[in-house]
Each structure stands twice: as C-alpha cells, then as structure tokens.
Scaffold this motif. Structure first.
Motif, PDB file in Angstrom:
ATOM      1  N   ALA A   1     -38.435   6.168 -18.712  1.00 39.23           N
ATOM      2  CA  ALA A   1     -39.084   5.113 -19.483  1.00 39.23           C
ATOM      3  C   ALA A   1     -39.972   5.691 -20.574  1.00 39.23           C
ATOM      4  CB  ALA A   1     -39.887   4.205 -18.556  1.00 39.23           C
TER       5      ALA A   1
ATOM      6  N   LEU B   1     -36.384   6.121 -13.863  1.00 36.47           N
ATOM      7  CA  LEU B   1     -35.620   5.054 -14.498  1.00 36.47           C
ATOM      8  C   LEU B   1     -34.447   4.696 -13.595  1.00 36.47           C
ATOM      9  CD1 LEU B   1     -35.414   3.357 -17.087  1.00 36.47           C
ATOM     10  CD2 LEU B   1     -34.067   5.208 -18.071  1.00 36.47           C
TER      11      LEU B   1
ATOM     12  N   GLN C   1     -30.865   0.727 -16.982  1.00 39.43           N
ATOM     13  CA  GLN C   1     -31.159   0.284 -18.341  1.00 39.43           C
ATOM     14  C   GLN C   1     -29.928  -0.414 -18.879  1.00 39.43           C
ATOM     15  OE1 GLN C   1     -31.738   3.561 -21.125  1.00 39.43           O
ATOM     16  NE2 GLN C   1     -30.898   4.979 -19.617  1.00 39.43           N
TER      17      GLN C   1
END
Length: 180
Positions: A58, A106, A109
């Motif tokens: 991120a 993460l 996404q």
C-alpha cells in the motif's frame, strides 16, 4: 521519470494488454500515450517494486497515487483489513481498491464500483465497463475462478443456454469467451 497517476494507469494497461490489446491501444491513442511510455511505466514500476528501499504494498500505491480519498475497514474472517480506494481518470465511475492486512501487507488490489455492484444484462457486458462484482450480481450461479496470471480473474456463468467466461485483469472486464 516521476511515477504518478498517469504512469500507474499505464502500468495497469500493460497487464491488460495481454487480454485486450485493442482496448489498450485505443486508450493510448485517446490519452496521447505511446507504447514506449507504456513499457517504460511498467519497467519503472517493476524496478520500484524490487528496489530494497522503495515502499512496498500500500505504501507503493500511496507513493504513486497520493493519499487514498476513501479509507475504511472490512472484516475478512477473524481479521479486519483496511480498505483504500483511489479514483483514476481513465476509469470514471470505478475505484481502484487495495485491501491491506493487519500487518500492512497488500492482500488484494483491483477495480470496484464504489456504490456496489450494478446489475447488467448480457449486452451490457462491455470491456472496461464492468467489474467482477457486477457480473456475479447479474448472473445467478456465476463462479469466480483464479485467472492464469497474477491479477487475472475469470467468472464463468450461463446465459441463453450457453456457458461464458468473463476475463478480468485487476477486476476490470477485458473480454468474454465461450467457457471451456
């Protein structure tokens, strides 16, 4: 080369080109970008992701896109993840969403519709106009399947007596194929 929103969009398109080269070429022309810029943006992002001192996960997204205009939380099993969203000029009406785990890693996404999935009919399944949740909400019995490469997804569903496979990159519809 600075790395900002335009370069990030080109990086996304680099991966999308594997599945929908025609749409990417059309968009490059529309935004005044070249294939060389597309390749350089992808190479730059790749160098950043492997640079030992560059932010990861991120943090890399924040560095490229700035602070997320939307921040929230979502339960994921017994954990809670942070939800970060950015809007990107090439895909109005959608948001690029990052799910970040408790340790800052993460988890996912992809593109989402900030207002939630929109039901569509088969004719409305246009490339770059639908996200995974739209297709799942529109066709009962749709099944999500991991795609053949990172950031690729497929959704198999039936319509009109035929089986179809919707192919997505970063959660954004790229094309429809007959399901195997």
């Amino acid at each position: 080369m600075a790395f900002g929103v335009r370069e990030f969009e080109l990086t996304l398109m680099h991966r999308m080109r594997d599945v929908n080269a025609e749409k990417v070429e059309e968009t490059l022309d529309r935004i005044g970008a070249t294939r060389a810029e597309l390749r350089e943006a992808h190479a730059h992002w790749t160098r950043l992701t492997h640079a030992p001192r560059a932010p990861k996960g991120a943090g890399a997204l924040r560095r490229a896109l700035g602070p997320p205009p939307h921040r929230g939380h979502r339960p994921a099993g017994s954990l809670t993840c942070d939800v970060l969203r950015w809007t990107l000029p090439t895909w109005p009406g959608l948001a690029y969403e990052a799910l970040v785990g408790p340790g800052g890693e993460l988890w996912n996404q992809w593109f989402v519709r900030p207002s939630g999935p929109v039901a569509t009919d088969f004719a409305g399944l246009a490339p770059w106009a639908c996200v995974v949740a739209d297709v799942v909400a529109s066709f009962p019995g749709a099944v999500q399947i991991d795609g053949p490469a990172p950031q690729h997804w497929t959704v198999d569903f039936c319509h009109g007596g035929s089986s179809h496979r919707a192919r997505f990159v970063y959660g954004l519809l790229q094309r429809l194929d007959p399901a195997p």
